[in-house]
Enzyme design. Structure first.
Site, PDB file in Angstrom:
ATOM      1  N   ASN A 157      67.626  65.343  44.990  1.00 39.82           N
ATOM      2  CA  ASN A 157      66.604  64.831  44.839  1.00 39.82           C
ATOM      3  C   ASN A 157      65.822  64.917  46.237  1.00 39.82           C
ATOM      4  O   ASN A 157      66.065  64.661  47.302  1.00 39.82           O
ATOM      5  CB  ASN A 157      66.796  63.191  44.908  1.00 39.82           C
ATOM      6  N   GLU A 158      64.074  65.402  46.173  1.00 37.09           N
ATOM      7  CA  GLU A 158      63.462  65.308  47.405  1.00 37.09           C
ATOM      8  C   GLU A 158      64.110  66.077  48.014  1.00 37.09           C
ATOM      9  O   GLU A 158      63.734  65.632  49.226  1.00 37.09           O
ATOM     10  CB  GLU A 158      62.635  63.705  47.590  1.00 37.09           C
TER      11      GLU A 158
END
Ligand code: GCO
Length: 424
Positions: A157-158
């Site tokens: 994520n990210e």
């Protein structure tokens, strides 16, 4: 006017394990939350008890009218000690996937959403060249066991978040330097904190490399290598699963004279990573607001702009611009894996959803393959350092009883999902 979305559009909402599950005791964040002088406003504790209440939460999501759920599997639960895999934790996520299937909900699974096992940090964390292989081994195990039930997986994520953090820190430090009093206090606090960090992880503070900390160039490359190695491992054990990564992206805009700064920001935050996505099946796009650049660099939101609880400018139109630049650069199917707003004014959440979706509709009409929209978040939760006070949820929670209370925006968004139509 009625805007009709494609028939097979995924309407969903997102959560992340540490933010909702509660008692993620083997994770690095748990340890950091409990340090004296912790940078966290409060502890995650039971969070919203989703580890126990996931069945009710998934049933509620389905009842609202949604057909997809993005959640994360917690590495610290699956592999609490290096090389030791916890079958009970794997069984738990098998049950979560089964609950999705019983309710006709399409799961989108994230394998790393900010938190890591404590042992990983002790072994050098995200700066260690061994971490990509460690991450790939965990992904291989999870996907080998559960992959047949996972149509879409996001590895990390990210992955680019450290760039955003570094920029925010730089802005903060220059304002702190201007206020020496605050700075001294801040430094004293940092000293206690660093001593505690050392005690907790058995490493000098500057060698503690949790995911949301400052990153060297080599550390950043590690993260993207971890994605590539995990992708190869997942392909081996779960060939039918569609694989992507998620990135935190701003609608980057330029004022006259700021074009070069804006182009540099786009390169630094996004374009430089394109080679790592080449073999991905889809792109996980996350957007909350815009960032404006002038000749001197980043500009604060315009005077009088409406702000969210996060201090972001209320700017749902940013989503459309980001979808367009991501598609142009990647030519891949897109899943909007996060988009949302922290507010106690639920009318503004509804307005945000409508305006963001209008932009998504325009993209779909232009034949950009946006597969779905996952609102952040399904439920009010633990917003990292900022604790439970930032409310992104479609559903509120009374944390003294863990009772779920859908907000009007949840009903509103559920109706859009159910009818596949946005009325503007
Ligand atoms: C992130 C994460 C989420 C946040 C959300 C709201 O973007 O930081 O993916 O965990 O909670 O973005 O800030």
């Amino acid at each position: 006017m009625k805007l009709q979305f494609p028939e097979n559009f995924y309407w969903g909402a997102s959560t992340a394990a540490h933010q909702v599950e509660g008692n993620n005791t083997n994770s690095d964040f748990w340890l950091m939350e409990h340090l004296e002088g912790s940078t966290f406003n409060e502890k995650s504790g039971d969070a919203v008890d989703h580890y126990r209440l996931y069945r009710d939460d998934i049933a509620l999501l389905a009842k609202l009218g949604l057909n997809a759920y993005r959640f994360s599997i917690e590495w610290a639960r699956i592999e609490p000690e290096e090389g030791v895999f916890n079958e009970a934790a794997i069984m738990h996520y098998r049950d979560v996937l089964a609950a999705c299937s019983e309710h006709g909900i399409m799961p989108i699974v994230t394998l790393h959403h900010f938190t890591s096992p404590q042992w990983l940090i002790r072994a050098g964390g995200w700066e260690s060249p061994d971490t990509p292989a460690r991450f790939a081994r965990y992904c291989e195990r999870v996907m080998g066991e559960l992959g047949e039930h996972i149509p879409y997986v996001c590895t990390i994520n990210e992955a680019n978040i450290s760039i955003g953090i570094a920029k925010i820190m730089k802005r903060y430090q220059s304002s702190a330097n201007a206020q020496v009093g605050i700075n001294t206090q801040f430094m004293a606090k940092m000293e206690t904190y660093n001593a505690e960090l050392t005690k907790a992880f058995g490493l000098p503070a500057q060698e503690v490399h949790s995911f949301l900390m400052a990153r060297t160039e080599a550390g950043l490359a590690n993260i993207f290598r971890a994605h590539v190695e995990a992708r190869a491992a997942i392909r081996r054990v779960s060939p039918h699963t569609q694989i992507g990564i998620t990135m935190s992206l701003y609608d980057i805009q330029a004022q006259p004279g700021g074009e070069e700064n804006a182009a540099n920001a786009l390169h630094e935050e996004f374009l430089q990573f394109l080679p790592y996505f080449e073999e991905d099946d889809f792109f996980g796009l996350q957007n909350y607001t815009r960032a404006i650049y002038g000749p001197e660099g980043y500009l604060a939101p315009p005077e009088g702009a409406e702000k969210t609880q996060m201090g972001n400018e209320f700017y749902p139109e940013g989503l459309e611009a980001v979808v367009r630049y991501v598609f142009k650069a990647t030519n891949k199917p897109i899943i909007i894996t996060e988009n949302g707003i922290a507010t106690d004014n639920d009318e503004r959440r509804k307005a945000y959803i409508n305006r963001a979706l209008e932009g998504v509709y325009a993209c779909v009409t232009d034949e950009i393959p946006v597969k779905g929209y996952m609102h952040w978040s399904l439920i009010d939760n633990f917003e990292w350092q900022l604790g439970f006070s930032k409310r992104f949820g479609l559903i509120a929670v009374d944390r003294s009883t863990q009772e779920r209370l859908p907000k009007p925006s949840a009903i509103h968004y559920g109706n859009i999902a159910r009818t596949n139509e946005l009325i503007v």
